[in-house]
Design an enzyme around this catalytic site. Sequence first.
Site, short mmCIF file in Angstrom:
data_model
loop_
_atom_site.label_atom_id
_atom_site.label_comp_id
_atom_site.label_asym_id
_atom_site.label_seq_id
_atom_site.Cartn_x
_atom_site.Cartn_y
_atom_site.Cartn_z
CB THR A 187 -3.76 -1.53 6.87
OG1 THR A 187 -2.81 -2.46 6.37
CG2 THR A 187 -4.83 -1.32 5.80
CD GLU A 209 3.26 -2.19 7.83
OE1 GLU A 209 4.38 -2.00 7.30
OE2 GLU A 209 2.20 -2.02 7.22
CE LYS A 252 2.56 0.59 2.50
NZ LYS A 252 2.20 -0.55 3.36
NE ARG A 292 -3.56 -4.90 5.03
CZ ARG A 292 -2.54 -5.29 4.30
NH1 ARG A 292 -2.52 -6.50 3.79
NH2 ARG A 292 -1.54 -4.48 4.09
#
Length: 202
Positions: free
Chosen positions: A69, A41, A129, A45
């Site tokens: 993110t 993943e 999640k 960021r």
Amino acid sequence: MMTLEQRLTEIKIVPVIAINDTQQAVPLANVLVENGLPCAEVTFRTEAAEESIRLMREAYPEMLIGAGTVLTTEQVDKAIKAGADFIVSPGFNPTIVKYCQQRGVAIVPGINNPSLVEQAMEMGLKTVKFFPAEPSGGVAMLKSLSAVYPVKFMPTGGIHPGNVQDYLALKSVIACGGTWMVPSDLMDKGDWDSLATLIREL
Ligand code: 3PG
């Protein structure tokens, strides 16, 4: 063709990675694939995310690659264009969920309470999640949520070798995510051998 849920269930561990330099992308993918963890993943960021996903996808067409993110629809577009298989967001943002559904890409949004699980279910989601897992009550909280809701969870946030088995022991948990097996300092140093050892141990 296997669904995302089936692939995550098989892989069990999702390395959550912040790539600082696109040159790290292919060597990292190489270490993951060669050591039995063909999944990543890659988080938005860092600026390097989009190009890193593209490079990893090019090098390893079969690898399961998520974009993490993801906070904006622009990032969803970039992730899809780069070849991501799925999108992960830290929180539950209906705009992002709807946009991913329109674009036909799997989305695993973050939730950490019953109301958010219900909102996710209302939008047709079956896998969410659980984030941030440990500060949100950890395994005990997940047990409570799992007793009530027919959804699957991918917990991340504070998971480490000492507690990962407790999460994976829950039937509702399909996979756990985390950053512990891909420390940025090892990637920045280009220490692929130590990274390989960590992943093999895992
Ligand atoms: C995530 O985005 O899923 C988290 O940053 C992972 O949390 P961790 O760094 O505690 O593993």
